[in-house]
Structure formats: structure tokens, C-alpha cells
Design an enzyme around this catalytic site. Structure first.
Site, PDB file in Angstrom:
ATOM      1  N   ASP A   8       0.870  -1.167   0.000  1.00  0.00           N
ATOM      2  CA  ASP A   8       0.000   0.000   0.000  1.00  0.00           C
ATOM      3  C   ASP A   8       0.916   1.229   0.000  1.00  0.00           C
ATOM      4  O   ASP A   8       2.133   1.121   0.205  1.00  0.00           O
ATOM      5  CB  ASP A   8      -0.886  -0.036   1.244  1.00  0.00           C
ATOM      6  CG  ASP A   8      -1.679   1.233   1.451  1.00  0.00           C
ATOM      7  OD1 ASP A   8      -2.385   1.652   0.518  1.00  0.00           O
ATOM      8  OD2 ASP A   8      -1.564   1.823   2.544  1.00  0.00           O
ATOM      9  N   ASP A  10      -0.165   5.196   0.996  1.00  0.00           N
ATOM     10  CA  ASP A  10      -0.383   6.220   2.023  1.00  0.00           C
ATOM     11  C   ASP A  10      -0.470   5.597   3.410  1.00  0.00           C
ATOM     12  O   ASP A  10      -1.316   4.740   3.664  1.00  0.00           O
ATOM     13  CB  ASP A  10      -1.648   7.011   1.710  1.00  0.00           C
ATOM     14  CG  ASP A  10      -1.531   7.757   0.391  1.00  0.00           C
ATOM     15  OD1 ASP A  10      -0.540   8.475   0.218  1.00  0.00           O
ATOM     16  OD2 ASP A  10      -2.425   7.610  -0.457  1.00  0.00           O
ATOM     17  N   GLU A  53     -14.027   9.555  -4.011  1.00  0.00           N
ATOM     18  CA  GLU A  53     -15.105   8.967  -3.224  1.00  0.00           C
ATOM     19  C   GLU A  53     -15.227   9.645  -1.863  1.00  0.00           C
ATOM     20  O   GLU A  53     -16.330   9.826  -1.336  1.00  0.00           O
ATOM     21  CB  GLU A  53     -14.846   7.464  -3.040  1.00  0.00           C
ATOM     22  CG  GLU A  53     -14.994   6.645  -4.306  1.00  0.00           C
ATOM     23  CD  GLU A  53     -13.779   6.735  -5.232  1.00  0.00           C
ATOM     24  OE1 GLU A  53     -13.814   6.156  -6.334  1.00  0.00           O
ATOM     25  OE2 GLU A  53     -12.766   7.390  -4.850  1.00  0.00           O
ATOM     26  N   ALA A  81      -7.595  19.479  -8.744  1.00  0.00           N
ATOM     27  CA  ALA A  81      -6.822  20.538  -8.094  1.00  0.00           C
ATOM     28  C   ALA A  81      -6.113  19.998  -6.857  1.00  0.00           C
ATOM     29  O   ALA A  81      -4.964  20.379  -6.567  1.00  0.00           O
ATOM     30  CB  ALA A  81      -7.741  21.696  -7.712  1.00  0.00           C
ATOM     31  N   THR A 119      -2.976   0.447  -4.468  1.00  0.00           N
ATOM     32  CA  THR A 119      -3.494   1.595  -3.727  1.00  0.00           C
ATOM     33  C   THR A 119      -4.686   2.211  -4.436  1.00  0.00           C
ATOM     34  O   THR A 119      -4.849   2.051  -5.643  1.00  0.00           O
ATOM     35  CB  THR A 119      -2.385   2.666  -3.570  1.00  0.00           C
ATOM     36  OG1 THR A 119      -2.899   3.787  -2.849  1.00  0.00           O
ATOM     37  CG2 THR A 119      -1.880   3.140  -4.926  1.00  0.00           C
ATOM     38  N   THR A 120      -5.502   2.928  -3.674  1.00  0.00           N
ATOM     39  CA  THR A 120      -6.602   3.688  -4.268  1.00  0.00           C
ATOM     40  C   THR A 120      -6.174   5.106  -4.599  1.00  0.00           C
ATOM     41  O   THR A 120      -6.938   5.872  -5.169  1.00  0.00           O
ATOM     42  CB  THR A 120      -7.802   3.735  -3.308  1.00  0.00           C
ATOM     43  OG1 THR A 120      -7.401   4.347  -2.085  1.00  0.00           O
ATOM     44  CG2 THR A 120      -8.318   2.332  -3.015  1.00  0.00           C
TER      45      THR A 120
END
Length: 257
Positions: A8, A10, A53, A81, A119-120
Site C-alpha cells: 500500500d 499512504d 469517493e 486541483a 493503492t486507491t
């Protein structure tokens, strides 16, 4: 046989969530919004995986319905942004990898293991972080962002990483920092080593087979939270190979996915 490590990003490679929160707030200001996510609110929002999300969840749960309806079409703009702000902040932030991460990556690379990211987080975020932490590269596969439709805790992103690596779940170990991430990896059939992050201090990591404060260094041992002690108080590749073999022997059905 252990053939691959899947990380993963973060909270696992580095404590990046404070940078993400600052980037979100910068994007809100740029969009002319008065929103400001403090640490407590952001900790709650982290239970929703995926930045886009997370924004939609915030609109639905924390803003009035008329405001949510008006601003929902701007979510892609705000999220874009935010991604730009995050990449920019990484260039000046004194961000360090979590203990033991670079050592274990180097050990795995030297031994010929394959390395992947699951990871997302947005691919641009991942690329910027890897350029900062591991400038020499070394990850064979990066499964990130919208590469899969179902985000963690669904197992899809880990299944994709395994497929791109060309290894079976029983031939890899996942490294995570959250309950959603652990469930995603376990759902794909992987054994998991968890290292709790500062952003999610109260997450339940009990579904991981090993939980340590960090991967540790020979001169700075980690703190054992759950599972077997690691020789020397750090997750080395030889110790990880032995641990992985014991996991397979204890639960041979795991990893058959």
C-alpha cells in the site's frame, strides 16, 4: 515460495495523510469554498477509500442537500486541483519513508523478488511519492487510482496487482496500514504485515497475521503489537521468507485465490 511484495502507499510507505489533508484544503480554497478539514474530521473521512469517493461522501454526509447537489458536478475539478496541490507539496515537504521500508525494498530487489504497489491513491500522487522516496525505481507493477472499479476493502486492486505480477496470492505478502487495506489484501488471498499509521490510530488491524509499529531497522527495533516476534526486531527478507512459509503451512487454503 515467496516471489513478490505488494505495498500500500499512504500510511504504509510514508506518513502522507497530513500532506493529503493540506492538499484537499488548498483545493477547497482554490475553488472558493470555505471548507476546512481538520485532523479529526479527516481521520473519519479516511474510512472512505479513494479521494474522489471521499469528497462525494463528505458532500453527502456533512453538507446540506442543496449544497451537495450544486457542488457534486464540481468534484472532478476539485479532486484534480487537490492532486496537483499534493504533487506540488511533496516537492517541498520533509517527508521521510517509514522505518524499514527502503531497507526491505532494497533487500527484495537484490534477491530478485518482484515489487508492486496496490493503492486507491491517484497515479500522479503515487508517481510523485515514489520519485521522492525511491528515485531509482524498482516497482514492477503499480495498480493505483481507478485501475479497478471497486476500491478497498474490495480485493480487486490486489487481484489486479497479482495478475500483473504474474504470481499467485500464496507467493506474495502485502503490507498495509488500515483495516480496509487489510481486508482488501486478505480477500485476494494474501498474507498481511500491518504497520499502523498515525492517521488511523484506532483502526482494527486484527485481521493481519502480523502487526508491528513499523518494519524496523537493525539499530532501531520496532514494537511488536500482534503475531510472532521478528528476529532482531525488524522485518528482514530472510525473516519474512520464514514467516511467509509458516503462514502457508498453518493455513494452506490461504493464497489459493
Amino acid at each position: 515460495m515467496l516471489k513478490a511484495l505488494i505495498f500500500d502507499v499512504d500510511g504504509t510507505l510514508a506518513e502522507t495523510e497530513p500532506v493529503h489533508r493540506t492538499a484537499f484544503n488548498a483545493a477547497f480554497a482554490q475553488a472558493g469554498l470555505t471548507w476546512s478539514w481538520d485532523e479529526a474530521l479527516y481521520g473519519d473521512l479516511l474510512q472512505v477509500t479513494g479521494g474522489r469517493e471521499r469528497l462525494l461522501h463528505y458532500l453527502a454526509q456533512h453538507r446540506r442537500p442543496e449544497e451537495a447537489a450544486r457542488l457534486a458536478p464540481r468534484v472532478p475539478e476539485i479532486y484534480a486541483a487537490k492532486t496537483r496541490a499534493y504533487v506540488s507539496l511533496l516537492a517541498s515537504d520533509r517527508l521521510a519513508p517509514r522505518p524499514g521500508v527502503l531497507r526491505l525494498i532494497a533487500e527484495a530487489r537484490a534477491a530478485g523478488l518482484r515489487l508492486a504497489i496496490a493503492t486507491t491513491s491517484h497515479p500522479d500522487n503515487v508517481a510523485a511519492l515514489l520519485d521522492r522516496l525511491v528515485p531509482e525505481g524498482g516497482f514492477d507493477v503499480v495498480a493505483a487510482g481507478d485501475a479497478v472499479a471497486e476500491k478497498k476493502p474490495a480485493p480487486a486492486v490486489y487481484a489486479l496487482a497479482l495478475d500483473r505480477l504474474g504470481v499467485a496470492a500464496g507467493e506474495a505478502v502485502a503490507f498495509e496500514d488500515s483495516q480496509n487495506g487489510i481486508r482488501s489484501a486478505r480477500g485476494a488471498g494474501l498474507s498481511v504485515v500491518a504497520t499502523p499509521s498515525r492517521a488511523l490510530p484506532h483502526d482494527d488491524l486484527a485481521e493481519a497475521q502480523a502487526v508491528v509499529s513499523d518494519l524496523g531497522e537493525p539499530e532501531a527495533p520496532h514494537r511488536l503489537i500482534a503475531g510472532e516476534p521478528w528476529p532482531g526486531g525488524h522485518v528482514s527478507l530472510p525473516a519474512l521468507r520464514d514467516w511467509h512459509a509458516r503462514q502457508a503451512a498453518a493455513c494452506p487454503a490461504v493464497g489459493m485465490a
